[in-house]
Design an enzyme around this catalytic site. Structure first.
Site, PDB file in Angstrom:
ATOM      1  N   ASP A  53     -21.729 -41.591 -25.452  1.00  0.00           N
ATOM      2  CA  ASP A  53     -21.338 -40.184 -25.508  1.00  0.00           C
ATOM      3  C   ASP A  53     -21.949 -39.465 -26.704  1.00  0.00           C
ATOM      4  O   ASP A  53     -21.475 -38.403 -27.103  1.00  0.00           O
ATOM      5  CB  ASP A  53     -19.811 -40.060 -25.555  1.00  0.00           C
ATOM      6  CG  ASP A  53     -19.214 -40.717 -26.799  1.00  0.00           C
ATOM      7  OD1 ASP A  53     -19.965 -41.404 -27.528  1.00  0.00           O
ATOM      8  OD2 ASP A  53     -18.002 -40.548 -27.043  1.00  0.00           O
ATOM      9  N   CYS A  56     -22.362 -43.317 -30.149  1.00  0.00           N
ATOM     10  CA  CYS A  56     -22.422 -44.774 -30.005  1.00  0.00           C
ATOM     11  C   CYS A  56     -22.603 -45.507 -31.335  1.00  0.00           C
ATOM     12  O   CYS A  56     -22.010 -46.571 -31.538  1.00  0.00           O
ATOM     13  CB  CYS A  56     -23.506 -45.177 -29.009  1.00  0.00           C
ATOM     14  SG  CYS A  56     -25.186 -44.713 -29.465  1.00  0.00           S
ATOM     15  N   HIS A 161     -29.603 -46.293 -27.709  1.00  0.00           N
ATOM     16  CA  HIS A 161     -28.193 -46.688 -27.646  1.00  0.00           C
ATOM     17  C   HIS A 161     -27.878 -47.887 -28.534  1.00  0.00           C
ATOM     18  O   HIS A 161     -28.660 -48.834 -28.628  1.00  0.00           O
ATOM     19  CB  HIS A 161     -27.803 -47.021 -26.206  1.00  0.00           C
ATOM     20  CG  HIS A 161     -26.335 -47.281 -26.038  1.00  0.00           C
ATOM     21  ND1 HIS A 161     -25.384 -46.285 -26.142  1.00  0.00           N
ATOM     22  CD2 HIS A 161     -25.652 -48.437 -25.810  1.00  0.00           C
ATOM     23  CE1 HIS A 161     -24.182 -46.807 -25.963  1.00  0.00           C
ATOM     24  NE2 HIS A 161     -24.315 -48.104 -25.766  1.00  0.00           N
TER      25      HIS A 161
END
Length: 249
Positions: A53, A56, A161
């Site tokens: 979102d 991370c 990520h």
């Protein structure tokens, strides 16, 4: 076929192309994650999935510190405050296109991605050595200055990520268990770390003798051991300092 029909056909073709690219990206990402999981498993580790979102990195650090990812707003707040309190030391790490104040305001917002600077600050704030795992066994350690400091293990993949990493024996119900990598793995990291950086770093020290040695070394490692980027930052910093002194006069 009329004009409207052609437009609908073109729009449908673009949508199909977009979906195809997205599908290929998902397949690529899934393959990379699967490979990373296998590599971690061989090291006696497991990947802990973190929400995607925009928070991370901060969620991952929250999992390492508290045992769950829900404390990410507090993690973000502490990191941003540390950056504000140490502007002189940390501003050289930032891109020239953005002012220090704008950077801090932006980074304080929910959903804004954190990066290398925030990782470095986290290591300093919580006195941890942060080991960042990537696919193909690549690892980078963010040092806090204490070689005996506890380690946090996280991973970074797809160039976007972060996830948390824990021992394979960890039941994930509390703060992470200590992680210990195989001895041969640690030796490998130490050997591959020597790639001629010392010569470049020593050259920079001679070129900028007025620069604090610890600050220079930190900047060097934060900018991926790239002498050209370090030199650019230091030159820009010197110009700012000279302009400030002129204004005071």
């Amino acid at each position: 076929m009329g004009r409207e029909g052609k437009q609908r056909k073109l729009k449908r073709a673009k949508a199909e192309q977009k979906m195809s690219k997205k599908k290929n990206l998902i397949q690529t990402n899934s393959a990379e994650i699967a490979r990373l999981r296998q590599e971690l498993h061989r090291l006696g580790l497991q990947l802990v999935t973190i929400d995607s979102d925009g928070n991370c990195l901060f969620r991952t650090l929250s999992d390492q510190l508290y045992g769950d990812q829900t404390h990410f707003p507090d993690i973000r707040k502490e990191i941003v405050q540390y950056i504000k309190d140490h502007q002189e030391n940390l501003e050289p790490f930032m891109e020239d296109e953005e002012t220090f104040d704008n950077y801090c305001r932006r980074m304080a917002e929910d959903g804004v991605w954190g990066g290398n600077l925030e990782l470095y600050v986290a290591a300093l704030v919580w006195k941890r050595r942060i080991v960042v795992h990537q696919v193909d066994g690549n690892r980078t350690t963010i040092d806090c200055g204490d070689p005996k400091a506890p380690e946090w293990h996280i991973c970074y993949y797809n160039d976007e990520h972060y996830d948390s990493i824990r021992s394979a024996d960890d039941d994930l119900t509390s703060a992470p268990l200590p992680v210990s990598l195989p001895n041969e793995d640690k030796i490998c990291v130490e050997i591959t770390a020597d790639n001629g950086e010392d010569k470049a770093l020593e050259s920079l020290k001679k070129e900028f003798p007025q620069m604090d040695v610890d600050e220079l070394e930190s900047l060097y490692h934060q900018l991926n051991s790239d002498p050209a980027r370090v030199r650019k930052k230091l030159i820009a910093k010197n110009k700012k300092s000279k302009n400030f002194q002129k204004k005071r006069r």
